[in-house]
Design a protein around this motif. Sequence first.
Motif, PDB file in Angstrom:
ATOM      1  N   ARG A   1      17.026  84.209  93.426  1.00 31.19           N
ATOM      2  CA  ARG A   1      15.565  84.135  93.367  1.00 31.19           C
ATOM      3  C   ARG A   1      14.899  84.953  94.467  1.00 31.19           C
ATOM      4  O   ARG A   1      13.923  84.512  95.081  1.00 31.19           O
ATOM      5  N   ILE A   2      15.439  86.120  94.746  1.00 30.61           N
ATOM      6  CA  ILE A   2      14.817  87.001  95.730  1.00 30.61           C
ATOM      7  C   ILE A   2      13.727  87.813  95.034  1.00 30.61           C
ATOM      8  O   ILE A   2      13.968  88.452  94.019  1.00 30.61           O
ATOM      9  N   SER A   3      12.529  87.733  95.590  1.00 24.79           N
ATOM     10  CA  SER A   3      11.384  88.498  95.098  1.00 24.79           C
ATOM     11  C   SER A   3      10.929  89.407  96.224  1.00 24.79           C
ATOM     12  O   SER A   3      10.301  88.937  97.165  1.00 24.79           O
ATOM     13  N   ASP A   4      11.261  90.669  96.161  1.00 27.32           N
ATOM     14  CA  ASP A   4      10.948  91.553  97.284  1.00 27.32           C
ATOM     15  C   ASP A   4      11.206  92.998  96.873  1.00 27.32           C
ATOM     16  O   ASP A   4      11.668  93.260  95.767  1.00 27.32           O
TER      17      ASP A   4
ATOM     18  N   ASN B   1      14.562  89.381  91.529  1.00 25.94           N
ATOM     19  CA  ASN B   1      13.289  89.987  91.130  1.00 25.94           C
ATOM     20  C   ASN B   1      12.943  91.069  92.150  1.00 25.94           C
ATOM     21  O   ASN B   1      11.944  90.982  92.838  1.00 25.94           O
ATOM     22  N   ILE B   2      13.836  92.040  92.276  1.00 24.47           N
ATOM     23  CA  ILE B   2      13.611  93.121  93.230  1.00 24.47           C
ATOM     24  C   ILE B   2      12.807  94.219  92.538  1.00 24.47           C
ATOM     25  O   ILE B   2      13.191  94.693  91.468  1.00 24.47           O
ATOM     26  N   THR B   3      11.681  94.564  93.164  1.00 24.59           N
ATOM     27  CA  THR B   3      10.746  95.518  92.569  1.00 24.59           C
ATOM     28  C   THR B   3      10.701  96.794  93.404  1.00 24.59           C
ATOM     29  O   THR B   3      11.301  96.881  94.468  1.00 24.59           O
ATOM     30  N   GLY B   4       9.970  97.777  92.943  1.00 23.91           N
ATOM     31  CA  GLY B   4       9.789  99.016  93.686  1.00 23.91           C
ATOM     32  C   GLY B   4      10.956  99.969  93.515  1.00 23.91           C
ATOM     33  O   GLY B   4      11.798  99.789  92.634  1.00 23.91           O
ATOM     34  N   GLN B   5      10.984 100.992  94.355  1.00 24.30           N
ATOM     35  CA  GLN B   5      11.966 102.063  94.222  1.00 24.30           C
ATOM     36  C   GLN B   5      13.280 101.768  94.938  1.00 24.30           C
ATOM     37  O   GLN B   5      13.338 100.939  95.831  1.00 24.30           O
TER      38      GLN B   5
ATOM     39  N   GLY C   1      21.710  95.346  88.985  1.00 24.15           N
ATOM     40  CA  GLY C   1      21.350  95.077  87.598  1.00 24.15           C
ATOM     41  C   GLY C   1      20.443  93.868  87.450  1.00 24.15           C
ATOM     42  O   GLY C   1      20.434  92.966  88.291  1.00 24.15           O
ATOM     43  N   ASN C   2      19.666  93.861  86.389  1.00 27.79           N
ATOM     44  CA  ASN C   2      18.770  92.739  86.104  1.00 27.79           C
ATOM     45  C   ASN C   2      17.789  92.414  87.231  1.00 27.79           C
ATOM     46  O   ASN C   2      17.727  91.296  87.759  1.00 27.79           O
ATOM     47  N   ASN C   3      17.042  93.420  87.615  1.00 30.21           N
ATOM     48  CA  ASN C   3      15.923  93.262  88.535  1.00 30.21           C
ATOM     49  C   ASN C   3      14.708  93.932  87.900  1.00 30.21           C
ATOM     50  O   ASN C   3      14.669  94.105  86.676  1.00 30.21           O
TER      51      ASN C   3
END
Length: 126
Positions: free
Chosen positions: A32-35, A57-61, A78-80
Amino acid sequence: RRIGDIVNGSSSSLAFISNMTSLNTLVLRNCRISDTLLSVNFSKFTSLNLLDLSFNNITGQVPQTLLNLNSLGFLFLGNNSLSGSLPSSVGPMLKNLDFSYNQLTGSVPSWARNSQLNLVANNFGA
Ligand SMILES: *[C@@H]1O[C@H](CO)[C@@H](O)[C@H](O)[C@H]1NC(C)=O
Ligand SMILES: *[C@@H]1O[C@H](CO)[C@@H](O)[C@H](O)[C@H]1NC(C)=O
Ligand SMILES: *[C@@H]1O[C@H](CO)[C@@H](O)[C@H](O)[C@H]1NC(C)=O
Ligand SMILES: *[C@@H]1O[C@H](CO)[C@@H](O)[C@H](O)[C@H]1NC(C)=O
Ligand SMILES: *[C@@H]1O[C@H](CO)[C@@H](O)[C@H](O)[C@H]1NC(C)=O
């Protein structure tokens, strides 16, 4: 603080790993990492060989500094919700990468020819 603790409770940032710079293996699957990956200065992780942040839930580049790490051989993201395009170069050891199930765009980089690279379920062009 134990790494397992973050599984408890709501989503977490990645910054808590910032000082764990001597690790050679870091597996935080489905935590559950969101960053974004930019929250950590990966250039300090000079011993890191395997990084697995799949199912978060890793976003951005994907930062060039992460791909350029000299000791990194395995990178599983995978799966972010990664977006943007992949950096144009990789470090000497990095041969096994998984970026499946993200929102990456752009063109498949030329280094892909020399690696095991999983890009399924993204939005790459030709
Ligand atoms: C962790 O989980 C336990 C058991 O479900 C709960 O009692 C506790 O409040 C949680 N701690 C945090 C920080 O969310
Ligand atoms: C990392 O170490 C520095 C220097 O000791 C400290 O100021 C900082 O709060 C630490 N960061 C984390 C995320 O623990
Ligand atoms: C990241 O770490 C490297 C190596 O310690 C350092 O040279 C660089 O200034 C750091 N970058 C940032 C943005 O803190
Ligand atoms: C994922 O991260 C984005 C950006 O921080 C946020 O808006 C979204 O709610 C997060 N999704 C989940 C399932 O945590
Ligand atoms: C991501 O999720 C899909 C669909 O649930 C699954 O088939 C795939 O194996 C997962 N990818 C990774 C790297 O585990």
